[in-house]
Design an enzyme around this catalytic site. Structure first.
Site, PDB file in Angstrom:
ATOM      1  N   SER A 291      20.857   5.821  39.055  1.00 23.89           N
ATOM      2  CA  SER A 291      20.339   7.177  38.970  1.00 23.89           C
ATOM      3  C   SER A 291      18.869   7.154  39.315  1.00 23.89           C
ATOM      4  O   SER A 291      18.164   6.175  39.034  1.00 23.89           O
ATOM      5  CB  SER A 291      20.586   7.768  37.596  1.00 23.89           C
ATOM      6  OG  SER A 291      19.575   7.396  36.725  1.00 23.89           O
TER       7      SER A 291
ATOM      8  N   HIS B 253      16.994  14.052  43.453  1.00 24.14           N
ATOM      9  CA  HIS B 253      17.670  13.346  42.355  1.00 24.14           C
ATOM     10  C   HIS B 253      19.033  12.927  42.854  1.00 24.14           C
ATOM     11  O   HIS B 253      19.706  13.674  43.557  1.00 24.14           O
ATOM     12  CB  HIS B 253      17.839  14.284  41.155  1.00 24.14           C
ATOM     13  CG  HIS B 253      18.921  13.860  40.212  1.00 24.14           C
ATOM     14  ND1 HIS B 253      20.133  14.502  40.131  1.00 24.14           N
ATOM     15  CD2 HIS B 253      18.970  12.842  39.328  1.00 24.14           C
ATOM     16  CE1 HIS B 253      20.888  13.901  39.221  1.00 24.14           C
ATOM     17  NE2 HIS B 253      20.217  12.892  38.720  1.00 24.14           N
TER      18      HIS B 253
ATOM     19  N   ASN C 282      22.608  10.368  41.514  1.00 21.51           N
ATOM     20  CA  ASN C 282      23.201   9.592  40.425  1.00 21.51           C
ATOM     21  C   ASN C 282      24.655   9.354  40.801  1.00 21.51           C
ATOM     22  O   ASN C 282      25.366  10.289  41.150  1.00 21.51           O
ATOM     23  CB  ASN C 282      23.096  10.415  39.130  1.00 21.51           C
ATOM     24  CG  ASN C 282      23.929   9.842  38.006  1.00 21.51           C
ATOM     25  OD1 ASN C 282      24.676  10.577  37.351  1.00 21.51           O
ATOM     26  ND2 ASN C 282      23.836   8.552  37.779  1.00 21.51           N
ATOM     27  N   TYR C 283      25.075   8.083  40.797  1.00 21.46           N
ATOM     28  CA  TYR C 283      26.496   7.777  41.026  1.00 21.46           C
ATOM     29  C   TYR C 283      26.955   6.824  39.948  1.00 21.46           C
ATOM     30  O   TYR C 283      26.282   5.829  39.670  1.00 21.46           O
ATOM     31  CB  TYR C 283      26.711   7.234  42.449  1.00 21.46           C
ATOM     32  CG  TYR C 283      26.491   8.362  43.429  1.00 21.46           C
ATOM     33  CD1 TYR C 283      27.491   9.318  43.621  1.00 21.46           C
ATOM     34  CD2 TYR C 283      25.268   8.546  44.061  1.00 21.46           C
ATOM     35  CE1 TYR C 283      27.281  10.421  44.442  1.00 21.46           C
ATOM     36  CE2 TYR C 283      25.049   9.644  44.883  1.00 21.46           C
ATOM     37  CZ  TYR C 283      26.063  10.578  45.063  1.00 21.46           C
ATOM     38  OH  TYR C 283      25.846  11.669  45.852  1.00 21.46           O
ATOM     39  N   ARG C 284      28.060   7.187  39.285  1.00 15.72           N
ATOM     40  CA  ARG C 284      28.442   6.431  38.092  1.00 15.72           C
ATOM     41  C   ARG C 284      29.947   6.292  37.953  1.00 15.72           C
ATOM     42  O   ARG C 284      30.729   7.088  38.485  1.00 15.72           O
ATOM     43  CB  ARG C 284      27.854   7.090  36.845  1.00 15.72           C
ATOM     44  CG  ARG C 284      28.285   8.524  36.663  1.00 15.72           C
ATOM     45  CD  ARG C 284      27.466   9.246  35.593  1.00 15.72           C
ATOM     46  NE  ARG C 284      27.927  10.624  35.460  1.00 15.72           N
ATOM     47  CZ  ARG C 284      27.558  11.622  36.249  1.00 15.72           C
ATOM     48  NH1 ARG C 284      26.691  11.422  37.222  1.00 15.72           N
ATOM     49  NH2 ARG C 284      28.060  12.835  36.090  1.00 15.72           N
TER      50      ARG C 284
ATOM     51  N   GLY D 198      20.595   2.325  20.873  1.00 18.18           N
ATOM     52  CA  GLY D 198      20.098   1.152  21.588  1.00 18.18           C
ATOM     53  C   GLY D 198      19.862   1.382  23.065  1.00 18.18           C
ATOM     54  O   GLY D 198      19.609   0.441  23.807  1.00 18.18           O
ATOM     55  N   SER D 199      19.940   2.633  23.514  1.00 22.88           N
ATOM     56  CA  SER D 199      19.697   2.863  24.938  1.00 22.88           C
ATOM     57  C   SER D 199      18.201   2.739  25.212  1.00 22.88           C
ATOM     58  O   SER D 199      17.369   2.900  24.325  1.00 22.88           O
ATOM     59  CB  SER D 199      20.220   4.226  25.364  1.00 22.88           C
ATOM     60  OG  SER D 199      19.545   5.238  24.661  1.00 22.88           O
ATOM     61  N   ARG D 200      17.868   2.468  26.473  1.00 17.93           N
ATOM     62  CA  ARG D 200      16.464   2.222  26.823  1.00 17.93           C
ATOM     63  C   ARG D 200      15.812   3.541  27.224  1.00 17.93           C
ATOM     64  O   ARG D 200      15.989   4.026  28.345  1.00 17.93           O
ATOM     65  CB  ARG D 200      16.393   1.213  27.960  1.00 17.93           C
ATOM     66  CG  ARG D 200      14.974   0.737  28.238  1.00 17.93           C
ATOM     67  CD  ARG D 200      14.978  -0.435  29.213  1.00 17.93           C
ATOM     68  NE  ARG D 200      13.637  -0.989  29.364  1.00 17.93           N
ATOM     69  CZ  ARG D 200      12.806  -0.633  30.348  1.00 17.93           C
ATOM     70  NH1 ARG D 200      13.158   0.251  31.239  1.00 17.93           N
ATOM     71  NH2 ARG D 200      11.599  -1.191  30.417  1.00 17.93           N
TER      72      ARG D 200
END
Lengths: 346, 346
Positions: free
Chosen positions: A136, A150, A152-154, A303-305
């Site tokens: 992203s 922008h 984002n590929y997920r 816990g995500s950054r």
């Protein structure tokens, strides 16, 4: 059988070669990627790492020598990521390209959010193991005549209580100009349409509309930008066809954006134009913090950054009370499009 | 009886006199306020209008001649407000003091939010008539050595399906400095404590902790500022006692803040200090858009005036990727307090 082995080994060498070009080592050990090279998860991880590198190199070239800083990070709960940021360059104010490959258990909040989107999830003891990976990126240029992009590929996998796996793809690419340049917007949409049309004539119109609907700042009654494509929860026609489609979209990022950057990066601009850009950056912040699904998922995932999630925010933004551009100004022109999106390619 | 009438008339003349000092006419016609002068709603409306005027005049004096612009607005669905904004003054970058007196039906989203806070609401045909009024304000100064202040005092009434009325008060005053000045923070908390202590010795400790808990930017693990007081859903000991308490809090705004402004408004500062202020403004935006209950209520209320709700956002803000202040710096000093709030008065 020997030919088969040879081809398999060649495939493995190819993984090594591809990994050489990445901004950092992939999150999953290369050995594991090789062993599971037919899994969509492995192929997607290579694709998102590759996309990150392609975009970063193209932006570095456009910025004439500015360099991305690369942070490779691990997540205590499972997985990690590679965050590439270029801040205060010649052309780009703040450009972030982030890869994350995260696994663990879905938070209660995320389960609720997915259910509200119509997903039927069989939960066991309140736990749902998941794996989410994606690239992203948000690119905020300095010059108000170069738009923000922008993309984002997920890819998402959830293992349900009975062992069945749900999976889906999501993603999109969209453009947020400060001022309207018709030719640029047509080029942008045309490039995305071509990537879509290779896979289905239904994709572009459907995902163009989805993009206009998704990037809607409800409390302002306006879209964040001039759109592009957006899709989520895609799980048909087939995993293979969708992977191919997502790959085409990822490959379209550089050709849909970099020509616009090159065309305008040296355009002259006034302090008033810069100020209007800053006000629009404020709206960008409003969308990302109030509505964006990815940001919400990130903030809710333990816990995500945070720095990688909020990398999408601009370096600077501005909010003036009750700012209304004069009628018939170029500022009013773009606002009109944001309130009432149009078709750019037919 | 003649004496009673005289006193009642005197009360009515007093309303006229008080209204003379306001920034604009109150939302409810003065005649109605006079007729219902014993209702908490009427008294609260006069109090919030008065607080707005007191604060605006004090800020104008501190800014040596800058003037608030005054917008009196009506809401199609019922009620309206008075928004006062001072932008780009000598001392204040953006100061907003907003009064709103709004009535109508609660949105489904707001009903759910109130239920999740433990309110038991008897709904009829999905509709809940409500009346909400309050004064709310955020003052962002230019000088990084003058802290930002926020305050908000509000009164809420809901009429349930069976005709019973639920009501409560909410509010608070809190300080967000860019740098820690121990003396200022003690003065601020001491002034609020004195206002609280007049009504109950339990109030200050309870509402100080509530403030630290409420203004928590969860994803950053830090508070927005050095706190103050915060309370919501207060409906005991009695309406009268709580009104008196809220009045004391509202009267404490000027004495807790203006002395700090006067002390520091001419302090010298470096570009680096200004930049740190801008980064902290970014965190302010994060709290307001992601967590703040008032902002969420406003964005979810149909027909609400967005410019008045988002008046709380700073004129400018900044997000740097992965900014970490050097150890033992003054920037690290305030961060430590935001992560681990302390007691300022004993």
């Amino acid at each position: 059988r020997r030919a088969e082995m040879a081809s398999s080994v060649a495939g493995k060498d190819e993984v090594d070669e591809r990994c050489q070009t990445f901004m950092a080592a992939p999150i999953t050990p290369i050995q594991n990627l090789k062993e599971n090279i037919r899994d969509t998860g492995s192929r997607m991880e290579l694709l998102i790492m590759e996309t990150q590198a392609e975009v970063c190199r193209a932006l570095e070239r456009a910025d004439q020598g500015a360099k991305f800083t690369v942070d490779r990070w691990e997540r205590a709960e499972g997985g990690g990521g590679v965050s590439c940021v270029l801040q205060d360059g010649k052309v780009f104010e703040k450009a972030g390209v982030n890869v994350s490959v995260v696994h663990g258990y879905l938070s209660e909040e995320s389960i609720q959010q997915m259910k509200s989107r119509g997903k039927n999830l069989k939960v066991k003891d309140g736990k749902l193991p998941f794996c989410a990976m994606g690239v992203s990126s948000v690119i905020h240029p300095k010059n108000p005549h170069v738009p923000t992009i922008h993309f984002n590929y997920r890819y998402f996998e959830i293992e349900e209580a009975d062992g069945t796996k749900q999976w889906w793809f999501g993603g999109g690419t969209d453009l947020t100009p400060t001022y309207l340049n018709q030719e640029d917007v047509v080029h942008f949409h045309q490039t995305l349409k071509e990537a879509c049309d290779k896979h289905s004539p239904a994709f572009y119109p459907k995902f163009k509309k989805w993009c206009d609907d998704y990037f809607f700042i409800k409390h302002r009654g306006e879209r964040r930008g001039v759109g592009g494509i957006f899709f989520d929860d895609l799980d048909s026609p087939s995993k293979e066809e969708l992977f191919q489609f997502v790959q085409s979209c990822a490959k379209a990022v550089v050709p849909c954006y970099i020509p616009i950057v090159m065309k305008h990066k040296n355009d002259a601009f006034t302090p008033e134009e810069k100020q209007w850009q800053q006000l629009r950056r404020g709206r960008y912040v409003e969308f990302n913090l109030v509505y964006d699904r990815g940001t919400k998922f990130g903030l809710a995932t333990p816990g995500s950054r945070i720095e990688s999630i909020l990398m999408s925010l601009p370096l600077t933004a501005r909010w003036e009370y009750n700012h209304v551009p004069p009628p018939k100004s170029r500022e009013a022109e773009i606002l009109k499009i944001l309130k009432d999106p149009k078709d750019w390619v037919h």
